[in-house]
Design a protein around this motif. Structure first.
Motif, mmCIF file in Angstrom:
data_model
loop_
_atom_site.group_PDB
_atom_site.id
_atom_site.type_symbol
_atom_site.label_atom_id
_atom_site.label_comp_id
_atom_site.label_asym_id
_atom_site.label_seq_id
_atom_site.Cartn_x
_atom_site.Cartn_y
_atom_site.Cartn_z
ATOM 1 N N ASP A 41 0.702 -1.242 -0.005
ATOM 2 C CA ASP A 41 0.027 -0.024 -0.060
ATOM 3 C C ASP A 41 0.810 1.155 0.043
ATOM 4 O O ASP A 41 0.513 2.265 -0.711
ATOM 5 C CB ASP A 41 -1.027 -0.038 1.173
ATOM 6 N N THR A 42 1.994 0.921 0.441
ATOM 7 C CA THR A 42 2.702 2.256 0.647
ATOM 8 C C THR A 42 3.660 2.369 -0.454
ATOM 9 O O THR A 42 3.653 3.944 -0.994
ATOM 10 C CB THR A 42 3.918 2.124 1.748
ATOM 11 N N TYR A 43 4.215 1.386 -1.041
ATOM 12 C CA TYR A 43 4.993 1.647 -2.314
ATOM 13 C C TYR A 43 4.007 1.995 -3.563
ATOM 14 O O TYR A 43 4.574 2.490 -4.529
ATOM 15 C CB TYR A 43 5.642 0.194 -2.617
ATOM 16 N N LEU A 44 2.921 1.335 -3.712
ATOM 17 C CA LEU A 44 2.022 1.354 -4.856
ATOM 18 C C LEU A 44 0.531 1.789 -4.355
ATOM 19 O O LEU A 44 -0.407 1.150 -4.228
ATOM 20 C CB LEU A 44 1.885 0.062 -5.521
ATOM 21 N N PRO A 45 0.663 3.079 -4.012
ATOM 22 C CA PRO A 45 -0.721 3.855 -3.630
ATOM 23 C C PRO A 45 -1.629 3.870 -4.575
ATOM 24 O O PRO A 45 -3.131 3.900 -4.306
ATOM 25 C CB PRO A 45 -0.143 5.329 -3.258
ATOM 26 N N ASP A 46 -1.323 3.847 -6.104
ATOM 27 C CA ASP A 46 -2.478 3.461 -6.823
ATOM 28 C C ASP A 46 -3.138 2.365 -6.879
ATOM 29 O O ASP A 46 -2.632 1.232 -7.134
ATOM 30 C CB ASP A 46 -1.947 3.849 -8.380
ATOM 31 N N PRO A 47 -4.556 2.115 -6.989
ATOM 32 C CA PRO A 47 -5.181 0.939 -6.949
ATOM 33 C C PRO A 47 -4.935 0.066 -8.107
ATOM 34 O O PRO A 47 -4.768 -1.161 -7.951
ATOM 35 C CB PRO A 47 -6.494 1.548 -6.691
ATOM 36 N N ASP A 48 -4.847 0.853 -9.316
ATOM 37 C CA ASP A 48 -4.539 0.018 -10.641
ATOM 38 C C ASP A 48 -3.167 -0.864 -10.384
ATOM 39 O O ASP A 48 -2.882 -1.875 -10.875
ATOM 40 C CB ASP A 48 -4.518 0.772 -11.607
ATOM 41 N N ASP A 49 -2.076 0.002 -9.913
ATOM 42 C CA ASP A 49 -0.815 -0.668 -9.797
ATOM 43 C C ASP A 49 -0.946 -1.898 -8.739
ATOM 44 O O ASP A 49 -0.254 -2.778 -9.085
ATOM 45 C CB ASP A 49 0.209 0.377 -9.283
#
Length: 262
Positions: A41-49
């Motif tokens: 969640d921290t490294y990839l805040p974008d839901p699609d990522d």
């Protein structure tokens, strides 16, 4: 992993002490999942990522190959209710060895090497710090499984024949190749201090360690090329000038008299 613990190992390992440890292991695996989910969640805040990361097992061939390897061995005994025949017990033993030696003992150790490579470059300290605790837990999980294998060897030594040694050796060779495919994707043309060739040597070294622990002959004869992995069993002490210390207990206030009534 949780399915294998609950649906297979807990069902067939009937020692109360062992089941108590398996319950603890299940809890620790859940903590590991939560830790890495928080980092994701921290490294990839974008839901699609994040969705793409979760879909990697379907979309990245090297990851899919490792998953298929795991399911092929773990699913082989899921529907067996009782280990009544020698063949059933052999299949369970191979499941346990795959779980401990290949998944926890090889795939995870490959992942640990990538994490600690980042640490050696001064990167992702939070990931490395949390992984220190995961490494500790997984080392204990693996040793517990090998202890169960030791007990099976004492009770039914006839299971540990040349055919089992061949199967386990082939299993670890396949696991090394599966993890190496992932290393090729990750390392590309090579990173400073890590490339596909050095990862192959490292994975072969780890596989030989697992074979020796199981009482089988090593097959690769490789050495560990990563000096930074030597830090993996060293307790971390906080540098007070770099960050806030969290690994020390605050002094307890007040006093205790040893002649007080409790």
């Amino acid at each position: 992993m949780a399915n294998n613990l609950v649906l297979t190992l807990y069902k067939h390992i009937n020692s109360p002490e062992a089941r108590l440890y398996l319950s603890r292991q299940l809890f620790e695996e859940a903590v590991h999942v939560q830790f890495y989910l928080t980092l994701l969640d921290t490294y990839l805040p974008d839901p699609d990522d994040r969705a793409a990361a979760f879909a990697a097992v379907e979309n990245i061939p090297a990851i899919r190959e490792k998953a298929e390897f795991c399911f092929r061995w773990m699913d082989s005994v899921e529907k067996i209710e009782r280990l009544e025949t020698k063949e059933d017990r052999r299949r369970f033993l191979l499941n346990l060895i795959c779980f401990a030696a290949c998944i926890e003992g090889l795939f995870f150790y490959g992942a640990f090497a990538y994490v600690y490579w980042f640490r050696s470059r001064g990167l992702l300290h939070g990931l490395a710090t949390g992984t220190n605790w995961v490494f500790r837990d997984e080392s204990m999980h693996m040793e517990f499984a090998f202890s169960v294998v030791d007990t099976v060897r004492e009770e039914e030594p006839e299971l540990f024949d040349d055919e089992l040694q061949r199967q386990v050796t082939d299993m670890l060779k396949e696991a090394v190749e599966a993890e190496l495919q992932f290393a090729r994707d990750l390392c590309g043309e090579g990173l400073p201090g890590m490339n596909t060739a050095s990862m192959q040597e490292y994975l072969q070294c780890v596989a030989d360690q697992r074979l020796r622990r199981l009482g089988f002959a090593p097959v690769f004869g490789s050495e560990n090329p990563f000096s930074f992995m030597e830090l993996q069993n060293v307790q971390e002490l906080t540098n007070f000038f770099e960050r806030r210390a969290s690994a020390y207990q605050v002094a307890v206030e007040g006093s205790v008299a040893f002649d007080d009534d409790f």
